[in-house]
Write a protein that holds these residues in place. Sequence first.
Motif, mmCIF file in Angstrom:
data_model
loop_
_atom_site.group_PDB
_atom_site.id
_atom_site.type_symbol
_atom_site.label_atom_id
_atom_site.label_comp_id
_atom_site.label_asym_id
_atom_site.label_seq_id
_atom_site.Cartn_x
_atom_site.Cartn_y
_atom_site.Cartn_z
ATOM 1 N N PRO A 1 10.893 -22.162 3.509
ATOM 2 C CA PRO A 1 10.811 -22.771 2.189
ATOM 3 C C PRO A 1 9.445 -22.500 1.694
ATOM 4 N N GLY A 2 8.449 -22.424 2.422
ATOM 5 C CA GLY A 2 7.201 -22.574 1.828
ATOM 6 C C GLY A 2 6.555 -21.154 1.601
ATOM 7 N N ALA A 3 7.224 -19.995 1.738
ATOM 8 C CA ALA A 3 6.847 -18.740 1.624
ATOM 9 C C ALA A 3 7.030 -18.361 0.120
ATOM 10 N N THR A 4 5.618 -17.482 -0.368
ATOM 11 C CA THR A 4 5.329 -17.430 -1.625
ATOM 12 C C THR A 4 5.407 -15.537 -1.823
ATOM 13 N N ALA A 5 5.488 -15.149 -2.886
ATOM 14 C CA ALA A 5 5.282 -13.750 -2.943
ATOM 15 C C ALA A 5 4.106 -13.333 -3.710
ATOM 16 N N ILE A 6 3.169 -12.815 -3.330
ATOM 17 C CA ILE A 6 1.889 -12.547 -4.127
ATOM 18 C C ILE A 6 2.197 -11.110 -4.594
ATOM 19 N N PRO A 7 2.319 -10.859 -6.161
ATOM 20 C CA PRO A 7 2.228 -9.496 -6.531
ATOM 21 C C PRO A 7 0.853 -8.552 -6.301
ATOM 22 N N ILE A 8 0.890 -7.436 -5.947
ATOM 23 C CA ILE A 8 -0.331 -6.728 -5.898
ATOM 24 C C ILE A 8 -0.208 -5.285 -6.785
ATOM 25 N N GLU A 9 -0.936 -5.296 -7.668
ATOM 26 C CA GLU A 9 -0.783 -4.140 -8.622
ATOM 27 C C GLU A 9 -1.216 -2.931 -7.841
ATOM 28 N N LEU A 10 -0.619 -2.113 -8.096
ATOM 29 C CA LEU A 10 -1.062 -0.519 -7.536
ATOM 30 C C LEU A 10 -1.464 0.380 -8.558
ATOM 31 N N PRO A 11 -2.524 1.080 -8.296
ATOM 32 C CA PRO A 11 -2.968 2.386 -9.166
ATOM 33 C C PRO A 11 -1.665 3.246 -9.229
ATOM 34 N N PRO A 12 -1.342 4.057 -10.396
ATOM 35 C CA PRO A 12 -0.823 5.001 -10.521
ATOM 36 C C PRO A 12 -0.813 6.041 -9.234
ATOM 37 N N PHE A 13 0.251 6.528 -8.628
ATOM 38 C CA PHE A 13 0.301 7.489 -7.665
ATOM 39 C C PHE A 13 1.539 8.324 -7.564
ATOM 40 N N THR A 14 1.807 9.576 -7.006
ATOM 41 C CA THR A 14 2.730 10.232 -7.014
ATOM 42 C C THR A 14 3.189 10.322 -5.574
ATOM 43 N N LEU A 15 4.569 9.859 -5.430
ATOM 44 C CA LEU A 15 4.995 9.822 -3.872
ATOM 45 C C LEU A 15 6.014 11.204 -3.944
ATOM 46 N N VAL A 16 5.619 11.928 -2.764
ATOM 47 C CA VAL A 16 6.328 13.101 -2.369
ATOM 48 C C VAL A 16 7.396 12.799 -1.220
ATOM 49 N N GLY A 17 8.335 12.844 -1.236
ATOM 50 C CA GLY A 17 9.349 12.401 -0.166
ATOM 51 C C GLY A 17 9.995 13.758 0.405
ATOM 52 N N ALA A 18 9.859 13.893 1.490
ATOM 53 C CA ALA A 18 10.768 15.132 2.197
ATOM 54 C C ALA A 18 11.868 14.631 3.097
ATOM 55 N N THR A 19 12.937 15.365 3.051
ATOM 56 C CA THR A 19 14.151 14.961 3.746
ATOM 57 C C THR A 19 15.042 16.264 4.092
ATOM 58 N N THR A 20 15.383 16.420 5.391
ATOM 59 C CA THR A 20 16.671 17.291 5.830
ATOM 60 C C THR A 20 17.906 16.801 5.801
ATOM 61 N N ARG A 21 18.095 15.500 5.361
ATOM 62 C CA ARG A 21 19.216 14.809 5.355
ATOM 63 C C ARG A 21 19.513 14.310 3.891
ATOM 64 N N ALA A 22 19.578 14.719 2.897
ATOM 65 C CA ALA A 22 19.445 13.912 1.603
ATOM 66 C C ALA A 22 20.669 13.299 1.554
ATOM 67 N N GLY A 23 21.602 13.526 2.061
ATOM 68 C CA GLY A 23 22.944 12.681 1.924
ATOM 69 C C GLY A 23 22.998 11.241 2.579
ATOM 70 N N LEU A 24 21.902 11.122 3.359
ATOM 71 C CA LEU A 24 21.715 9.915 3.755
ATOM 72 C C LEU A 24 20.488 9.014 3.061
ATOM 73 N N LEU A 25 20.017 9.538 2.061
ATOM 74 C CA LEU A 25 19.132 8.807 1.205
ATOM 75 C C LEU A 25 19.947 8.038 0.273
ATOM 76 N N PRO A 26 19.738 6.477 0.112
ATOM 77 C CA PRO A 26 20.533 5.746 -0.742
ATOM 78 C C PRO A 26 20.438 6.105 -2.174
#
Length: 343
Positions: free
Chosen positions: A141-166
Amino acid sequence: MEHSEVDPEILPEERDFESALRPRSLSEFGGQPRVRDQLGLVLDAARHRGSSPDHVLLSGPPGLGKTTLAMIIAVELGVALRISSGPAITHAGDLAAILSGLSEGDVLFIDEIHRLARPAEELLYLAMEDFRVDVVVGKGPGATAIPIELPPFTLVGATTRAGLLPGPLRDRFGFTAQLDFYEDADLARIVHTSAAKLGVTIHARAADEIASRSRGTPRIANRLLRRVRDFAQVKKHPVVDLDVACAALEMYEVDQLGLDRLDRGVLDALCRLFGGGPVGLSTLALSVGEETETVSEVAEPFLIREGLMMRTPRGRVATHAGWSHLGLRPPAGVAPALFGDAE
Protein backbone atom coordinates in the motif's frame (compact mmCIF):
# COMPACT_ATOMS: atom_id res chain seq x y z
CA MET A 1 25.95 -5.25 -23.77
CA GLU A 2 25.68 -5.93 -27.49
CA HIS A 3 23.53 -8.74 -28.77
CA SER A 4 23.36 -9.88 -32.37
CA GLU A 5 20.44 -11.51 -34.10
CA VAL A 6 19.84 -15.00 -32.79
CA ASP A 7 21.89 -17.62 -34.57
CA PRO A 8 23.44 -20.26 -32.33
CA GLU A 9 25.94 -21.22 -35.02
CA ILE A 10 27.68 -17.83 -34.97
CA LEU A 11 30.99 -17.95 -33.12
CA PRO A 12 32.64 -14.85 -31.60
CA GLU A 13 35.22 -14.67 -34.41
CA GLU A 14 32.38 -14.91 -36.93
CA ARG A 15 30.72 -11.90 -35.28
CA ASP A 16 33.96 -9.94 -35.67
CA PHE A 17 34.02 -10.76 -39.38
CA GLU A 18 30.34 -9.84 -39.71
CA SER A 19 31.04 -6.49 -38.09
CA ALA A 20 33.92 -5.80 -40.46
CA LEU A 21 31.77 -6.59 -43.51
CA ARG A 22 28.72 -4.55 -42.47
CA PRO A 23 27.80 -1.57 -44.68
CA ARG A 24 28.05 1.75 -42.84
CA SER A 25 25.41 3.79 -44.65
CA LEU A 26 22.12 3.36 -46.51
CA SER A 27 23.90 3.98 -49.81
CA GLU A 28 26.22 1.02 -49.10
CA PHE A 29 23.39 -1.27 -47.98
CA GLY A 30 22.86 -3.81 -50.77
CA GLY A 31 19.42 -5.20 -51.54
CA GLN A 32 16.06 -4.36 -49.95
CA PRO A 33 15.55 -1.30 -52.24
CA ARG A 34 11.98 -0.72 -51.05
CA VAL A 35 12.93 -0.71 -47.37
CA ARG A 36 16.03 1.36 -48.06
CA ASP A 37 14.07 4.06 -49.88
CA GLN A 38 11.30 4.16 -47.28
CA LEU A 39 13.73 4.34 -44.38
CA GLY A 40 15.74 7.03 -46.18
CA LEU A 41 12.63 9.18 -46.40
CA VAL A 42 11.87 8.71 -42.69
CA LEU A 43 15.41 9.75 -41.73
CA ASP A 44 15.57 12.69 -44.17
CA ALA A 45 12.25 14.05 -42.91
CA ALA A 46 13.44 13.82 -39.30
CA ARG A 47 16.68 15.64 -40.14
CA HIS A 48 14.73 18.44 -41.85
CA ARG A 49 12.51 18.82 -38.78
CA GLY A 50 15.48 18.67 -36.44
CA SER A 51 13.81 15.96 -34.38
CA SER A 52 14.12 12.26 -33.68
CA PRO A 53 12.47 10.01 -36.27
CA ASP A 54 9.53 7.78 -35.41
CA HIS A 55 10.20 4.44 -33.76
CA VAL A 56 11.17 1.76 -36.30
CA LEU A 57 10.24 -1.94 -36.34
CA LEU A 58 12.36 -4.25 -38.51
CA SER A 59 10.83 -7.64 -39.21
CA GLY A 60 12.13 -10.65 -41.10
CA PRO A 61 14.12 -13.89 -40.92
CA PRO A 62 17.62 -13.93 -39.35
CA GLY A 63 20.58 -12.70 -41.35
CA LEU A 64 18.83 -10.17 -43.60
CA GLY A 65 20.37 -7.05 -42.05
CA LYS A 66 18.13 -5.90 -39.19
CA THR A 67 21.05 -5.23 -36.82
CA THR A 68 22.99 -3.57 -39.64
CA LEU A 69 20.07 -1.24 -40.42
CA ALA A 70 19.82 -0.23 -36.76
CA MET A 71 23.51 0.69 -36.79
CA ILE A 72 23.06 2.60 -40.05
CA ILE A 73 20.13 4.59 -38.60
CA ALA A 74 22.36 5.82 -35.76
CA VAL A 75 25.21 6.66 -38.16
CA GLU A 76 22.91 8.50 -40.58
CA LEU A 77 21.50 10.56 -37.69
CA GLY A 78 24.92 11.13 -36.14
CA VAL A 79 23.80 9.88 -32.72
CA ALA A 80 24.82 7.18 -30.25
CA LEU A 81 23.47 3.64 -30.49
CA ARG A 82 22.54 1.54 -27.46
CA ILE A 83 22.03 -2.18 -28.09
CA SER A 84 20.19 -4.78 -26.07
CA SER A 85 17.84 -7.72 -26.68
CA GLY A 86 14.46 -8.88 -25.46
CA PRO A 87 15.72 -11.95 -23.56
CA ALA A 88 18.31 -9.82 -21.73
CA ILE A 89 15.64 -7.47 -20.33
CA THR A 90 13.96 -9.65 -17.72
CA HIS A 91 12.54 -6.96 -15.42
CA ALA A 92 10.99 -3.53 -15.86
CA GLY A 93 13.89 -2.13 -13.83
CA ASP A 94 16.38 -3.41 -16.42
CA LEU A 95 14.62 -1.44 -19.14
CA ALA A 96 14.19 1.63 -16.92
CA ALA A 97 17.94 1.68 -16.30
CA ILE A 98 18.65 1.53 -20.04
CA LEU A 99 16.10 4.22 -20.88
CA SER A 100 17.23 6.61 -18.15
CA GLY A 101 20.77 6.41 -19.51
CA LEU A 102 19.81 7.66 -22.98
CA SER A 103 20.75 11.10 -24.25
CA GLU A 104 18.60 13.23 -26.53
CA GLY A 105 18.28 11.77 -30.01
CA ASP A 106 19.91 8.42 -29.16
CA VAL A 107 18.88 5.23 -30.95
CA LEU A 108 17.97 2.26 -28.74
CA PHE A 109 18.07 -1.06 -30.59
CA ILE A 110 16.23 -4.00 -29.01
CA ASP A 111 16.77 -7.26 -30.86
CA GLU A 112 14.20 -10.06 -30.49
CA ILE A 113 11.78 -7.49 -29.12
CA HIS A 114 8.98 -10.07 -29.22
CA ARG A 115 10.70 -11.81 -26.28
CA LEU A 116 10.48 -8.86 -23.88
CA ALA A 117 9.12 -9.72 -20.43
CA ARG A 118 5.56 -8.43 -19.95
CA PRO A 119 6.41 -5.88 -17.18
CA ALA A 120 9.20 -4.41 -19.34
CA GLU A 121 6.89 -4.35 -22.34
CA GLU A 122 4.26 -2.36 -20.44
CA LEU A 123 6.91 0.10 -19.27
CA LEU A 124 8.02 0.53 -22.87
CA TYR A 125 4.54 1.64 -23.98
CA LEU A 126 4.74 4.83 -21.91
CA ALA A 127 8.36 5.45 -22.84
CA MET A 128 7.66 5.21 -26.57
CA GLU A 129 4.56 7.38 -26.48
CA ASP A 130 5.22 10.02 -23.81
CA PHE A 131 9.00 9.72 -23.27
CA ARG A 132 8.41 8.98 -19.62
CA VAL A 133 8.73 6.03 -17.27
CA ASP A 134 7.09 5.54 -13.90
CA VAL A 135 9.46 3.93 -11.42
CA VAL A 136 7.66 2.26 -8.51
CA VAL A 137 9.34 2.78 -5.15
CA GLY A 138 8.38 0.62 -2.17
CA LYS A 139 5.95 -2.27 -1.92
CA GLY A 140 2.37 -2.83 -0.93
CA PRO A 141 0.00 0.00 0.00
CA GLY A 142 2.90 2.38 0.58
CA ALA A 143 4.34 1.99 -2.92
CA THR A 144 4.55 5.17 -4.98
CA ALA A 145 5.24 5.76 -8.67
CA ILE A 146 7.87 8.38 -9.45
CA PRO A 147 7.67 9.71 -13.04
CA ILE A 148 11.03 10.15 -14.80
CA GLU A 149 11.11 12.26 -17.94
CA LEU A 150 13.13 10.83 -20.82
CA PRO A 151 14.84 12.72 -23.65
CA PRO A 152 13.37 12.12 -27.11
CA PHE A 153 14.87 8.93 -28.57
CA THR A 154 14.22 6.48 -31.37
CA LEU A 155 13.51 2.85 -30.59
CA VAL A 156 14.49 0.37 -33.28
CA GLY A 157 12.99 -3.05 -32.61
CA ALA A 158 13.90 -6.18 -34.52
CA THR A 159 11.89 -9.38 -34.65
CA THR A 160 11.89 -12.66 -36.52
CA ARG A 161 8.37 -13.39 -35.22
CA ALA A 162 6.24 -10.31 -35.89
CA GLY A 163 3.08 -12.29 -35.15
CA LEU A 164 4.16 -12.65 -31.51
CA LEU A 165 4.30 -8.88 -30.97
CA PRO A 166 1.32 -7.58 -28.94
CA GLY A 167 -0.88 -5.16 -30.88
CA PRO A 168 -0.33 -2.23 -28.49
CA LEU A 169 3.45 -2.51 -28.94
CA ARG A 170 3.31 -2.96 -32.71
CA ASP A 171 1.01 0.05 -33.08
CA ARG A 172 3.51 2.36 -31.36
CA PHE A 173 6.03 2.01 -34.16
CA GLY A 174 5.74 4.79 -36.71
CA PHE A 175 7.49 2.82 -39.45
CA THR A 176 7.49 -0.95 -39.96
CA ALA A 177 9.81 -2.59 -42.47
CA GLN A 178 9.43 -6.19 -43.60
CA LEU A 179 12.76 -7.48 -44.90
CA ASP A 180 12.53 -10.08 -47.65
CA PHE A 181 15.00 -12.69 -48.85
CA TYR A 182 17.53 -11.25 -51.32
CA GLU A 183 17.73 -11.82 -55.04
CA ASP A 184 20.82 -13.68 -56.27
CA ALA A 185 22.02 -10.59 -58.16
CA ASP A 186 21.97 -8.52 -54.97
CA LEU A 187 23.80 -11.26 -53.08
CA ALA A 188 26.45 -11.48 -55.81
CA ARG A 189 27.12 -7.75 -55.42
CA ILE A 190 27.41 -8.23 -51.65
CA VAL A 191 29.87 -11.10 -52.22
CA HIS A 192 32.00 -8.85 -54.48
CA THR A 193 31.97 -6.03 -51.92
CA SER A 194 32.86 -8.37 -49.05
CA ALA A 195 35.58 -10.06 -51.10
CA ALA A 196 37.20 -6.67 -51.70
CA LYS A 197 37.14 -5.96 -47.96
CA LEU A 198 38.72 -9.36 -47.28
CA GLY A 199 41.35 -8.86 -49.96
CA VAL A 200 40.02 -11.74 -52.06
CA THR A 201 40.17 -11.65 -55.85
CA ILE A 202 37.03 -13.36 -57.11
CA HIS A 203 35.60 -13.99 -60.57
CA ALA A 204 32.03 -12.97 -61.38
CA ARG A 205 30.87 -16.56 -61.95
CA ALA A 206 32.32 -17.63 -58.61
CA ALA A 207 30.48 -14.80 -56.86
CA ASP A 208 27.27 -15.82 -58.66
CA GLU A 209 27.75 -19.43 -57.52
CA ILE A 210 28.21 -18.44 -53.89
CA ALA A 211 25.18 -16.16 -54.12
CA SER A 212 22.99 -18.91 -55.59
CA ARG A 213 23.79 -21.20 -52.64
CA SER A 214 23.24 -18.56 -49.95
CA ARG A 215 19.52 -19.12 -49.36
CA GLY A 216 18.69 -15.48 -50.09
CA THR A 217 20.59 -14.39 -46.96
CA PRO A 218 23.58 -12.00 -46.85
CA ARG A 219 24.88 -13.49 -43.59
CA ILE A 220 25.12 -16.90 -45.23
CA ALA A 221 26.68 -15.41 -48.36
CA ASN A 222 29.44 -13.79 -46.29
CA ARG A 223 29.96 -16.97 -44.29
CA LEU A 224 30.30 -19.07 -47.45
CA LEU A 225 32.67 -16.49 -48.93
CA ARG A 226 34.93 -16.79 -45.88
CA ARG A 227 34.98 -20.58 -46.19
CA VAL A 228 35.81 -20.33 -49.91
CA ARG A 229 38.54 -17.81 -49.02
CA ASP A 230 39.99 -20.30 -46.51
CA PHE A 231 39.93 -23.10 -49.09
CA ALA A 232 41.64 -20.95 -51.73
CA GLN A 233 44.28 -19.80 -49.27
CA VAL A 234 45.16 -23.30 -48.03
CA LYS A 235 45.11 -24.81 -51.54
CA LYS A 236 47.21 -21.88 -52.80
CA HIS A 237 44.75 -20.53 -55.36
CA PRO A 238 45.50 -16.79 -55.77
CA VAL A 239 42.14 -16.18 -57.48
CA VAL A 240 38.72 -17.60 -56.62
CA ASP A 241 37.23 -18.81 -59.88
CA LEU A 242 34.15 -20.97 -60.43
CA ASP A 243 36.04 -24.27 -60.03
CA VAL A 244 37.61 -23.15 -56.75
CA ALA A 245 34.27 -21.93 -55.39
CA CYS A 246 32.48 -25.17 -56.33
CA ALA A 247 35.27 -27.33 -54.86
CA ALA A 248 35.19 -25.38 -51.60
CA LEU A 249 31.41 -25.49 -51.29
CA GLU A 250 31.41 -29.22 -52.02
CA MET A 251 33.96 -29.74 -49.25
CA TYR A 252 31.70 -27.88 -46.82
CA GLU A 253 28.70 -29.93 -48.02
CA VAL A 254 26.66 -27.02 -49.38
CA ASP A 255 24.88 -28.23 -52.50
CA GLN A 256 23.64 -26.36 -55.57
CA LEU A 257 20.39 -25.27 -53.90
CA GLY A 258 22.15 -24.20 -50.71
CA LEU A 259 21.15 -27.24 -48.65
CA ASP A 260 23.69 -28.12 -46.00
CA ARG A 261 24.28 -31.39 -44.20
CA LEU A 262 21.35 -30.91 -41.79
CA ASP A 263 18.90 -29.98 -44.55
CA ARG A 264 19.88 -32.96 -46.68
CA GLY A 265 19.79 -35.23 -43.64
CA VAL A 266 16.21 -34.20 -42.84
CA LEU A 267 15.08 -34.56 -46.46
CA ASP A 268 16.91 -37.86 -46.86
CA ALA A 269 15.37 -39.29 -43.67
CA LEU A 270 11.93 -38.14 -44.75
CA CYS A 271 12.25 -39.91 -48.11
CA ARG A 272 14.36 -42.98 -47.36
CA LEU A 273 13.26 -43.85 -43.82
CA PHE A 274 9.63 -42.76 -43.92
CA GLY A 275 8.73 -43.21 -47.59
CA GLY A 276 8.16 -39.50 -48.07
CA GLY A 277 5.84 -39.15 -45.10
CA PRO A 278 3.65 -38.05 -43.57
CA VAL A 279 5.76 -38.19 -40.42
CA GLY A 280 5.64 -36.21 -37.18
CA LEU A 281 8.20 -33.54 -36.43
CA SER A 282 9.53 -35.19 -33.27
CA THR A 283 10.01 -38.53 -35.05
CA LEU A 284 11.77 -36.82 -37.95
CA ALA A 285 14.04 -34.89 -35.59
CA LEU A 286 14.85 -38.07 -33.67
CA SER A 287 15.86 -39.81 -36.88
CA VAL A 288 18.55 -37.21 -37.61
CA GLY A 289 19.69 -36.85 -34.00
CA GLU A 290 18.58 -33.23 -33.62
CA GLU A 291 16.25 -31.29 -31.33
CA THR A 292 12.78 -30.65 -32.72
CA GLU A 293 13.40 -26.87 -32.49
CA THR A 294 16.52 -27.19 -34.64
CA VAL A 295 14.66 -29.06 -37.36
CA SER A 296 11.58 -26.81 -37.26
CA GLU A 297 13.43 -23.47 -37.06
CA VAL A 298 16.67 -24.12 -38.99
CA ALA A 299 16.05 -26.78 -41.65
CA GLU A 300 12.30 -26.81 -42.27
CA PRO A 301 11.70 -23.18 -43.33
CA PHE A 302 14.21 -23.41 -46.19
CA LEU A 303 13.09 -26.87 -47.32
CA ILE A 304 9.50 -25.64 -47.44
CA ARG A 305 10.43 -22.37 -49.15
CA GLU A 306 12.28 -24.32 -51.85
CA GLY A 307 9.25 -26.58 -52.35
CA LEU A 308 11.12 -29.73 -51.24
CA MET A 309 8.85 -30.49 -48.32
CA MET A 310 5.52 -29.41 -46.90
CA ARG A 311 3.60 -29.50 -43.65
CA THR A 312 0.25 -31.27 -43.60
CA PRO A 313 -2.23 -31.94 -40.76
CA ARG A 314 -0.85 -35.50 -40.59
CA GLY A 315 2.85 -34.54 -40.58
CA ARG A 316 5.78 -33.61 -42.85
CA VAL A 317 5.65 -34.78 -46.46
CA ALA A 318 8.27 -34.75 -49.22
CA THR A 319 7.29 -33.13 -52.52
CA HIS A 320 8.19 -34.32 -56.04
CA ALA A 321 10.95 -31.71 -56.05
CA GLY A 322 12.32 -33.11 -52.78
CA TRP A 323 12.52 -36.64 -54.15
CA SER A 324 14.05 -35.35 -57.37
CA HIS A 325 16.69 -33.31 -55.55
CA LEU A 326 17.94 -36.50 -53.89
CA GLY A 327 17.89 -38.36 -57.20
CA LEU A 328 15.03 -40.58 -55.99
CA ARG A 329 11.54 -41.45 -57.20
CA PRO A 330 8.43 -41.61 -54.98
CA PRO A 331 7.52 -45.21 -54.07
CA ALA A 332 4.85 -46.96 -56.09
CA GLY A 333 1.35 -46.80 -54.71
CA VAL A 334 1.72 -43.40 -53.10
CA ALA A 335 -0.90 -40.90 -54.22
CA PRO A 336 0.75 -38.36 -56.57
CA ALA A 337 -1.23 -35.57 -54.90
CA LEU A 338 0.81 -36.08 -51.77
CA PHE A 339 3.89 -35.07 -53.68
CA GLY A 340 2.58 -31.97 -55.35
CA ASP A 341 4.18 -28.58 -55.00
CA ALA A 342 4.38 -27.21 -51.46
CA GLU A 343 1.91 -24.49 -50.67
